[in-house]
Design a protein around this motif. Structure first.
Motif, PDB file in Angstrom:
ATOM      1  N   GLU A   8      -2.723 -10.903  25.819  1.00 51.05           N
ATOM      2  CA  GLU A   8      -3.336  -9.457  24.891  1.00 51.05           C
ATOM      3  C   GLU A   8      -3.297 -10.035  23.326  1.00 51.05           C
ATOM      4  N   LYS A   9      -1.661 -10.690  23.369  1.00 50.73           N
ATOM      5  CA  LYS A   9      -1.067 -10.484  21.928  1.00 50.73           C
ATOM      6  C   LYS A   9      -2.586 -11.545  20.993  1.00 50.73           C
ATOM      7  N   ARG A  10      -2.821 -12.435  21.992  1.00 49.78           N
ATOM      8  CA  ARG A  10      -3.628 -14.121  20.825  1.00 49.78           C
ATOM      9  C   ARG A  10      -5.065 -12.437  20.324  1.00 49.78           C
ATOM     10  N   PHE A  11      -5.546 -12.064  21.344  1.00 53.07           N
ATOM     11  CA  PHE A  11      -6.606 -10.716  21.198  1.00 53.07           C
ATOM     12  C   PHE A  11      -6.340  -9.867  20.455  1.00 53.07           C
ATOM     13  N   ALA A  12      -4.918  -9.308  20.311  1.00 46.87           N
ATOM     14  CA  ALA A  12      -5.073  -8.017  19.395  1.00 46.87           C
ATOM     15  C   ALA A  12      -4.683  -8.710  17.993  1.00 46.87           C
ATOM     16  N   LYS A  13      -4.209  -9.922  17.443  1.00 50.95           N
ATOM     17  CA  LYS A  13      -4.397 -10.793  16.530  1.00 50.95           C
ATOM     18  C   LYS A  13      -5.719 -11.299  16.163  1.00 50.95           C
ATOM     19  N   LYS A  14      -6.675 -11.545  16.947  1.00 60.36           N
ATOM     20  CA  LYS A  14      -8.222 -11.641  15.954  1.00 60.36           C
ATOM     21  C   LYS A  14      -8.532 -10.487  15.890  1.00 60.36           C
ATOM     22  N   LEU A  15      -8.050  -9.310  15.682  1.00 58.15           N
ATOM     23  CA  LEU A  15      -8.389  -8.181  15.868  1.00 58.15           C
ATOM     24  C   LEU A  15      -9.030  -8.280  14.126  1.00 58.15           C
ATOM     25  N   PHE A  16      -7.043  -8.782  13.374  1.00 60.30           N
ATOM     26  CA  PHE A  16      -7.178  -8.487  11.761  1.00 60.30           C
ATOM     27  C   PHE A  16      -7.899  -9.370  11.349  1.00 60.30           C
ATOM     28  N   SER A  17      -8.557  -8.556  10.184  1.00 59.79           N
ATOM     29  CA  SER A  17      -9.467  -9.418   9.532  1.00 59.79           C
ATOM     30  C   SER A  17      -9.616  -9.112   7.671  1.00 59.79           C
ATOM     31  N   PRO A  18      -8.706  -9.839   7.480  1.00 55.88           N
ATOM     32  CA  PRO A  18      -7.856 -10.025   6.253  1.00 55.88           C
ATOM     33  C   PRO A  18      -9.392 -10.157   5.257  1.00 55.88           C
ATOM     34  N   TYR A  19     -10.607 -10.688   5.366  1.00 58.81           N
ATOM     35  CA  TYR A  19     -11.425 -11.174   4.569  1.00 58.81           C
ATOM     36  C   TYR A  19     -12.605 -10.147   4.360  1.00 58.81           C
ATOM     37  N   LYS A  20     -12.597  -9.239   5.173  1.00 58.03           N
ATOM     38  CA  LYS A  20     -13.645  -7.554   5.544  1.00 58.03           C
ATOM     39  C   LYS A  20     -13.265  -6.771   3.786  1.00 58.03           C
ATOM     40  N   LYS A  21     -14.768  -6.626   3.619  1.00 60.01           N
ATOM     41  CA  LYS A  21     -14.944  -5.685   2.631  1.00 60.01           C
ATOM     42  C   LYS A  21     -14.430  -4.349   2.712  1.00 60.01           C
ATOM     43  N   LEU A  22     -13.361  -3.947   2.053  1.00 59.95           N
ATOM     44  CA  LEU A  22     -13.143  -2.664   2.255  1.00 59.95           C
ATOM     45  C   LEU A  22     -13.296  -1.538   1.490  1.00 59.95           C
ATOM     46  N   PRO A  23     -13.218  -0.062   1.428  1.00 59.66           N
ATOM     47  CA  PRO A  23     -14.145   0.852   0.385  1.00 59.66           C
ATOM     48  C   PRO A  23     -12.157   0.899   0.195  1.00 59.66           C
ATOM     49  N   LYS A  24     -12.463   1.800  -1.552  1.00 57.80           N
ATOM     50  CA  LYS A  24     -11.645   1.785  -1.497  1.00 57.80           C
ATOM     51  C   LYS A  24     -10.530   2.606  -1.379  1.00 57.80           C
ATOM     52  N   PHE A  25      -8.659   2.396  -1.319  1.00 56.81           N
ATOM     53  CA  PHE A  25      -7.456   3.393  -0.580  1.00 56.81           C
ATOM     54  C   PHE A  25      -6.836   3.206  -2.209  1.00 56.81           C
ATOM     55  N   LEU A  26      -7.085   5.533  -2.258  1.00 63.76           N
ATOM     56  CA  LEU A  26      -6.245   5.591  -3.348  1.00 63.76           C
ATOM     57  C   LEU A  26      -5.479   6.648  -3.660  1.00 63.76           C
ATOM     58  N   GLY A  27      -4.509   6.635  -3.713  1.00 64.14           N
ATOM     59  CA  GLY A  27      -3.006   7.668  -3.437  1.00 64.14           C
ATOM     60  C   GLY A  27      -3.048   8.874  -5.037  1.00 64.14           C
ATOM     61  N   CYS A  28      -2.371   9.369  -5.227  1.00 64.68           N
ATOM     62  CA  CYS A  28      -1.937   9.959  -6.013  1.00 64.68           C
ATOM     63  C   CYS A  28      -0.521  11.055  -5.729  1.00 64.68           C
ATOM     64  N   GLU A  29       0.956  10.685  -7.198  1.00 64.66           N
ATOM     65  CA  GLU A  29       2.258  11.301  -6.675  1.00 64.66           C
ATOM     66  C   GLU A  29       3.079  11.657  -7.605  1.00 64.66           C
ATOM     67  N   ASN A  30       2.530  12.399  -8.188  1.00 63.14           N
ATOM     68  CA  ASN A  30       3.733  12.972  -9.232  1.00 63.14           C
ATOM     69  C   ASN A  30       5.011  12.550 -10.158  1.00 63.14           C
ATOM     70  N   ASN A  31       6.096  12.422  -8.405  1.00 62.35           N
ATOM     71  CA  ASN A  31       7.832  12.507  -8.567  1.00 62.35           C
ATOM     72  C   ASN A  31       6.869  10.667  -8.516  1.00 62.35           C
ATOM     73  N   LEU A  32       8.162  10.022  -9.680  1.00 61.40           N
ATOM     74  CA  LEU A  32       8.402   8.619  -9.819  1.00 61.40           C
ATOM     75  C   LEU A  32       9.284   7.961  -9.354  1.00 61.40           C
ATOM     76  N   LYS A  33      10.105   8.494  -8.173  1.00 58.76           N
ATOM     77  CA  LYS A  33      10.481   7.997  -6.990  1.00 58.76           C
ATOM     78  C   LYS A  33       9.942   7.771  -5.457  1.00 58.76           C
ATOM     79  N   ILE A  34       9.238   9.054  -6.024  1.00 55.63           N
ATOM     80  CA  ILE A  34       8.658   8.832  -4.226  1.00 55.63           C
ATOM     81  C   ILE A  34       7.408   7.601  -4.375  1.00 55.63           C
ATOM     82  N   ALA A  35       7.014   8.282  -5.838  1.00 60.24           N
ATOM     83  CA  ALA A  35       5.835   7.242  -5.876  1.00 60.24           C
ATOM     84  C   ALA A  35       6.150   5.863  -5.881  1.00 60.24           C
ATOM     85  N   ASN A  36       7.746   5.145  -6.404  1.00 59.75           N
ATOM     86  CA  ASN A  36       7.874   3.722  -6.168  1.00 59.75           C
ATOM     87  C   ASN A  36       8.569   3.640  -4.251  1.00 59.75           C
ATOM     88  N   GLN A  37       8.848   4.358  -3.853  1.00 59.37           N
ATOM     89  CA  GLN A  37       8.520   4.222  -2.275  1.00 59.37           C
ATOM     90  C   GLN A  37       7.408   3.564  -1.086  1.00 59.37           C
TER      91      GLN A  37
END
Length: 374
Positions: free
Chosen positions: A238-267
């Protein structure tokens, strides 16, 4: 085997869909829990791949119980304790529910512990130690009407912890709740995802992990590896099967976040690096009004403060008003989803929601609101 999945209230239907897709048979859906029937392979699979449950409880016995004496006897005869819980192993007892004289969880847990260690002394002349933090076995007792259910938990800590979020904000959103809300939103990995108030980036981390096919339990250790029927070969498969689900080269959309607090953004950046998703997720340290949306419409999702644990009402009214004005001006054609625990604030968005889903967030009664931005 019979297993109960403990899930956030409001995500029961989403969890049923997820667990069914992994091969589990849904027996019963209750508030905050789902009863399942499954085989050992599926049991390993849901612990590796499911994103929504807090924990899984494998039932080992049900018995009549209406006082401390029937509880003591019921625990001792619940199973063949000699086959797995020998004195070299540590354990912890968790209790939920109450009845009659068993109305204090600490007292009830003590009765369960005494029943087990007394039996151990009879068998071996010695007993297990109790370990509250990292036990070898986590035993769970549920009390209801005139019966008790004794179960084994697959983990001593909540499964919402993925291991990547060492840095959190003041009022962090749990990872499993974020994953469930993403599922409800119908976002998929062909759509850009934007969080204009991203905090420690939980929504973005969960979405990017889903898109990359990262199984949430792949790096975790589980208590069932101590159980007598643990099947190492089946677990490895089952672990081998779960690891095969990982797609490192798949083209993905953008994931964009915004945070005004510098400390939290660094976190957030530290969390993203620990998850290995720094190539997938971009965090902009600025006010959300300075955020530039991609040209192709996608999904906006956020969990703005609602004054329970973070922010004061007057300031937040301005935040919600400004957010609504900004989205209507800059994000026409997008879907906007917001988790809100204060309806008096959501009205300042100046938009009417099309759908709303009741959700419990850390005990706060919330609504997951959907808006079409025009």
């Amino acid at each position: 085997m019979k297993v109960v999945a403990i899930v956030p209230h409001g995500l029961e239907e989403a969890a049923c869909i997820e667990l069914s897709s992994l091969g589990a048979q849904i027996e019963k859906k209750s508030r905050g829990s789902i009863s399942l029937s499954l085989d050992l392979a599926c049991f390993y699979r849901i612990n590796l791949q499911s994103r929504l449950p807090f924990r899984f409880l494998r039932e080992i016995a049900q018995f009549f119980c209406n006082d401390k004496y029937s509880l003591y006897s019921g625990v001792q005869h619940a199973c063949d304790w000699s086959s797995f819980l020998n004195p070299s192993k540590t354990f912890r007892v968790d209790v939920s529910g109450f009845k009659n004289e068993l109305n204090h969880t600490h007292f009830t847990a003590l009765q369960v512990k005494n029943a087990i260690i007394d039996l151990q002394r009879e068998l071996w002349g010695e007993r297990s130690n109790v370990n509250l933090d990292s036990p070898d076995f986590c035993i769970h007792l549920y009390l209801s009407s005139n019966y008790a259910i004794l179960s084994l938990a697959t983990s001593s800590t909540s499964l919402h912890r993925r291991g990547y979020k060492s840095q959190v904000g003041i009022a962090p959103l749990k990872e499993n709740l974020a994953a469930g809300l993403i599922q409800i939103s119908n976002w998929n990995d062909s759509l850009t995802l934007v969080d204009p108030l991203c905090g420690s980036a939980t929504f973005l981390l969960e979405a990017a992990s889903i898109a990359r096919g990262i199984a949430p339990g792949i790096e975790q250790s589980f208590l069932f590896q101590n159980w007598p029927d643990f099947d190492q070969n089946l677990w490895n498969s089952e672990k081998r099967f779960a690891k095969k689900l990982f797609s490192p080269y798949k083209k993905l959309p953008k994931f964009l976040g915004c945070e005004n607090n510098l400390k939290i953004a660094n976190q957030a950046q530290l969390n993203i690096m620990k998850a290995g998703l720094e190539k997938e997720i971009t965090i902009q340290t600025s006010h959300f009004k300075d955020l530039e949306f991609p040209s192709e419409p996608g999904v906006i999702i956020c969990n703005p403060p609602y004054g329970e644990r973070l922010g004061n009402k007057t300031d937040l009214e301005v935040v919600y008003h400004d957010l609504g004005q900004f989205l209507k001006k800059k994000a026409s054609g997008w879907d906007f989803w917001m988790l809100n625990g204060n309806p008096a604030l959501s009205q300042f968005l100046g938009m009417k929601s099309e759908r709303r889903f009741p959700i419990s967030n850390g005990g706060i009664d919330c609504r997951f609101l959907h808006y079409k931005i025009h």
